[in-house]
Design an enzyme around this catalytic site. Sequence first.
Site, PDB file in Angstrom:
ATOM      1  N   SER A   1     -35.232   7.655   5.498  1.00  0.00           N
ATOM      2  CA  SER A   1     -36.280   6.983   4.420  1.00  0.00           C
ATOM      3  C   SER A   1     -36.287   5.491   4.557  1.00  0.00           C
ATOM      4  O   SER A   1     -36.228   4.574   4.610  1.00  0.00           O
ATOM      5  CB  SER A   1     -34.949   6.247   3.613  1.00  0.00           C
ATOM      6  N   HIS A  28     -30.242  10.663   2.725  1.00  0.00           N
ATOM      7  CA  HIS A  28     -28.826  10.642   3.603  1.00  0.00           C
ATOM      8  C   HIS A  28     -27.602  11.418   3.314  1.00  0.00           C
ATOM      9  O   HIS A  28     -27.074  12.096   3.644  1.00  0.00           O
ATOM     10  CB  HIS A  28     -27.978   9.574   3.842  1.00  0.00           C
ATOM     11  N   ASP A  56     -27.245  -0.055  -1.232  1.00  0.00           N
ATOM     12  CA  ASP A  56     -28.654   0.206  -1.019  1.00  0.00           C
ATOM     13  C   ASP A  56     -28.935   1.560  -1.892  1.00  0.00           C
ATOM     14  O   ASP A  56     -28.832   2.377  -1.716  1.00  0.00           O
ATOM     15  CB  ASP A  56     -28.627   0.999   0.423  1.00  0.00           C
ATOM     16  N   LYS A 103     -24.709  -3.761   9.513  1.00  0.00           N
ATOM     17  CA  LYS A 103     -25.202  -2.123   8.859  1.00  0.00           C
ATOM     18  C   LYS A 103     -24.964  -0.856   9.733  1.00  0.00           C
ATOM     19  O   LYS A 103     -26.340  -0.864  10.051  1.00  0.00           O
ATOM     20  CB  LYS A 103     -26.163  -2.457   7.320  1.00  0.00           C
ATOM     21  N   LYS A 125     -34.388  -4.373  11.615  1.00  0.00           N
ATOM     22  CA  LYS A 125     -34.540  -3.063  12.223  1.00  0.00           C
ATOM     23  C   LYS A 125     -35.691  -3.158  13.053  1.00  0.00           C
ATOM     24  O   LYS A 125     -37.037  -3.017  13.277  1.00  0.00           O
ATOM     25  CB  LYS A 125     -34.666  -1.734  11.446  1.00  0.00           C
ATOM     26  N   GLU A 167     -25.354   8.787   7.481  1.00  0.00           N
ATOM     27  CA  GLU A 167     -24.686   7.838   8.387  1.00  0.00           C
ATOM     28  C   GLU A 167     -23.336   8.222   8.279  1.00  0.00           C
ATOM     29  O   GLU A 167     -22.476   7.682   8.431  1.00  0.00           O
ATOM     30  CB  GLU A 167     -25.024   6.970   7.581  1.00  0.00           C
ATOM     31  N   ASP A 170     -35.152  -4.799   2.568  1.00  0.00           N
ATOM     32  CA  ASP A 170     -35.258  -3.622   3.842  1.00  0.00           C
ATOM     33  C   ASP A 170     -37.353  -3.177   3.721  1.00  0.00           C
ATOM     34  O   ASP A 170     -37.973  -3.800   4.248  1.00  0.00           O
ATOM     35  CB  ASP A 170     -33.844  -2.820   3.868  1.00  0.00           C
ATOM     36  N   GLN A 195     -28.966   5.044  -2.301  1.00  0.00           N
ATOM     37  CA  GLN A 195     -28.333   6.006  -1.173  1.00  0.00           C
ATOM     38  C   GLN A 195     -27.416   5.764  -0.601  1.00  0.00           C
ATOM     39  O   GLN A 195     -26.764   6.316   0.244  1.00  0.00           O
ATOM     40  CB  GLN A 195     -29.923   5.134   0.122  1.00  0.00           C
ATOM     41  N   GLU A 196     -26.821   5.053  -0.746  1.00  0.00           N
ATOM     42  CA  GLU A 196     -25.705   4.240  -0.132  1.00  0.00           C
ATOM     43  C   GLU A 196     -24.833   2.818  -1.288  1.00  0.00           C
ATOM     44  O   GLU A 196     -25.115   2.488  -1.171  1.00  0.00           O
ATOM     45  CB  GLU A 196     -25.685   3.095   1.185  1.00  0.00           C
ATOM     46  N   GLU A 204     -29.323  -4.329  -2.184  1.00  0.00           N
ATOM     47  CA  GLU A 204     -30.097  -3.786  -1.248  1.00  0.00           C
ATOM     48  C   GLU A 204     -31.591  -2.716  -2.077  1.00  0.00           C
ATOM     49  O   GLU A 204     -31.360  -1.571  -2.754  1.00  0.00           O
ATOM     50  CB  GLU A 204     -30.105  -2.867  -0.273  1.00  0.00           C
ATOM     51  N   SER A 220     -29.595  -3.946  11.399  1.00  0.00           N
ATOM     52  CA  SER A 220     -29.190  -2.308  10.565  1.00  0.00           C
ATOM     53  C   SER A 220     -29.803  -1.891  11.735  1.00  0.00           C
ATOM     54  O   SER A 220     -30.359  -1.728  12.389  1.00  0.00           O
ATOM     55  CB  SER A 220     -29.914  -2.040   9.432  1.00  0.00           C
ATOM     56  N   HIS A 221     -29.005  -0.612  11.780  1.00  0.00           N
ATOM     57  CA  HIS A 221     -28.746   0.842  12.847  1.00  0.00           C
ATOM     58  C   HIS A 221     -30.020   1.482  10.987  1.00  0.00           C
ATOM     59  O   HIS A 221     -30.098   1.204  10.545  1.00  0.00           O
ATOM     60  CB  HIS A 221     -27.661   1.754  12.258  1.00  0.00           C
ATOM     61  N   ARG A 222     -29.840   2.988  12.530  1.00  0.00           N
ATOM     62  CA  ARG A 222     -30.982   3.922  11.185  1.00  0.00           C
ATOM     63  C   ARG A 222     -30.368   4.635  11.411  1.00  0.00           C
ATOM     64  O   ARG A 222     -28.709   5.098  11.579  1.00  0.00           O
ATOM     65  CB  ARG A 222     -32.095   4.740  11.956  1.00  0.00           C
ATOM     66  N   SER A 223     -30.431   5.594  10.312  1.00  0.00           N
ATOM     67  CA  SER A 223     -29.968   6.995   9.429  1.00  0.00           C
ATOM     68  C   SER A 223     -29.698   7.919  10.865  1.00  0.00           C
ATOM     69  O   SER A 223     -28.532   8.653  11.054  1.00  0.00           O
ATOM     70  CB  SER A 223     -30.396   7.614   9.072  1.00  0.00           C
TER      71      SER A 223
HETATM   72  P1  PGA Z   1     -33.189   4.740   7.079  1.00  0.00           P
HETATM   73  O1  PGA Z   1     -31.974   3.595   6.324  1.00  0.00           O
HETATM   74  O2  PGA Z   1     -32.558   4.578   8.899  1.00  0.00           O
HETATM   75  O3  PGA Z   1     -33.282   6.378   6.619  1.00  0.00           O
HETATM   76  O4  PGA Z   1     -34.383   4.485   6.913  1.00  0.00           O
HETATM   77  C1  PGA Z   1     -31.217   3.123   6.222  1.00  0.00           C
HETATM   78  C2  PGA Z   1     -31.832   2.042   5.188  1.00  0.00           C
HETATM   79  O5  PGA Z   1     -32.193   2.408   4.217  1.00  0.00           O
HETATM   80  O6  PGA Z   1     -31.591   1.123   5.380  1.00  0.00           O
HETATM   81 ZN    ZN Z   2     -31.670   0.442   3.520  1.00  0.00          ZN
END
Ligand code: PGA
Ligand code: ZN
Length: 421
Positions: free
Chosen positions: A43, A163, A250, A396, A345, A213, A320, A171-172, A293, A372-375
């Site tokens: 995303s 995801h 999120d 995250k 990120k 994730e 984000d 999403q989360e 988020e 933060s990581h990524r998916s």
């Molecule tokens: P993405 O998702 O790595 O797919 O962008 C992570 C997020 O939205 O925090």
């Molecule tokens: Zn996000």
Amino acid sequence: MDAKIYSVTAREILDSRGIPTVETMVILNSGYRGTVSVPSGTSIGKYEAVELRDEDVKRYNGMGVLKAVTNVNTVIAKKIAGMDAFSQGAIDKTLVDLDGTPNKATLGANAILSVSLAVSVAAANHMKLPLYRYLNRLAGTGKPPEITHIPTPIFNVINGGKHGAGNLDFQEFQLIPATNKPFHTALEMGAEVYQSIKKILIYRNAVHSVGDEGGFAPNLFTNIDALEILQEAIKSSSYKIGFDVFLGLDIAASYFKTPRGYQIKDRSSPYQSSELVEYYKILHEKYHLLLLEDPFDEDDWESWKKITGSLGSDVLIIGDDLLATNSARLTRAIEEKACLAILMKPNQIGTLSEFFAVAVQAKQHGLKIVVSHRSGETNDTYIADLAVAVQSEYMKFGAPARGERVAKYNRLLQIENELKL
Ligand code: PGA
Ligand code: ZN
């Protein structure tokens, strides 16, 4: 032997989703080296730096990264060979200038970031310092942040949106241990509740396979169903919701914004901004949300201001996609009081130095930081050292499951041990 850059070599490898990404190795004259692979989002926000893809449908459905790899192996390698690996700022500036665009569209942020990070790993190795220590020295302006804690984990335990399995809009669905828990306890809590969720899903005959994730991607009907399961899982543990552990979301709202409003499955007609604010308030009252988020689209500044004004004293509103780890967007968010925390990120901005500059800016203005990581990830653990180095409040890294996620958590266990925190 000195720490000048001897060679820079990239290759195309696969990430956790089976999609190509860039891995780069930097070797110094001293023989010390650094290898880093970069993550990739699913995303992806509109304002992120450009991830260069080959668009050649004959390979990896157009997702190959051979152009980015070639950019590293030719123009970038030639330009930075001979530079001192300790001059991170000068190297990053060279990379930015070489690209020449504001969003790194020429060489690709994936190419540029892999080099920027690999240089820092080689430099840390040359100094025989743990990576988090070396990065910490680069992290502040003047005085680096004192390392006093491991950032609190935000576990993504149920995956929806882009995801997940396609049936949950948000999403989360996240689980956040109280910030006073030591990291190893927080990890234990996250893993225990994660296993309880699995048991509940099996009991309910719901699908319990996992999403991008590592969180479960169940075949539930509404976002509320997912929150209920999360609450039930916590109740079945020894932890108290709102005391030991909290929930977060999120929303990634850009992905369900339509011209008629925000369309989610909990209601047949779309939500207007003010209705969605009220809806989030109800969710908070019922489920003790610690954070939200991307509750609104990345261009919907008015709604961001509205929710931060009305819910911000109780819930951490995190940008984000809104901010994209971008200094100019952060400046606007600070001026307009659009959010209270920034998700950071490295590949949204593209160099280590720019990442640190945004972290300093956020701290100076009292915003909390979530690294933060990524998916799409690899087993690379750089991000764990980076979160410790900037001393963010939160981090995250996905669910407490799947190799590419636990690699980071396990690295944090090592760091916690080493620092005797
Ligand atoms: P993405 O998702 O790595 O797919 O962008 C992570 C997020 O939205 O925090
Ligand atoms: Zn996000």
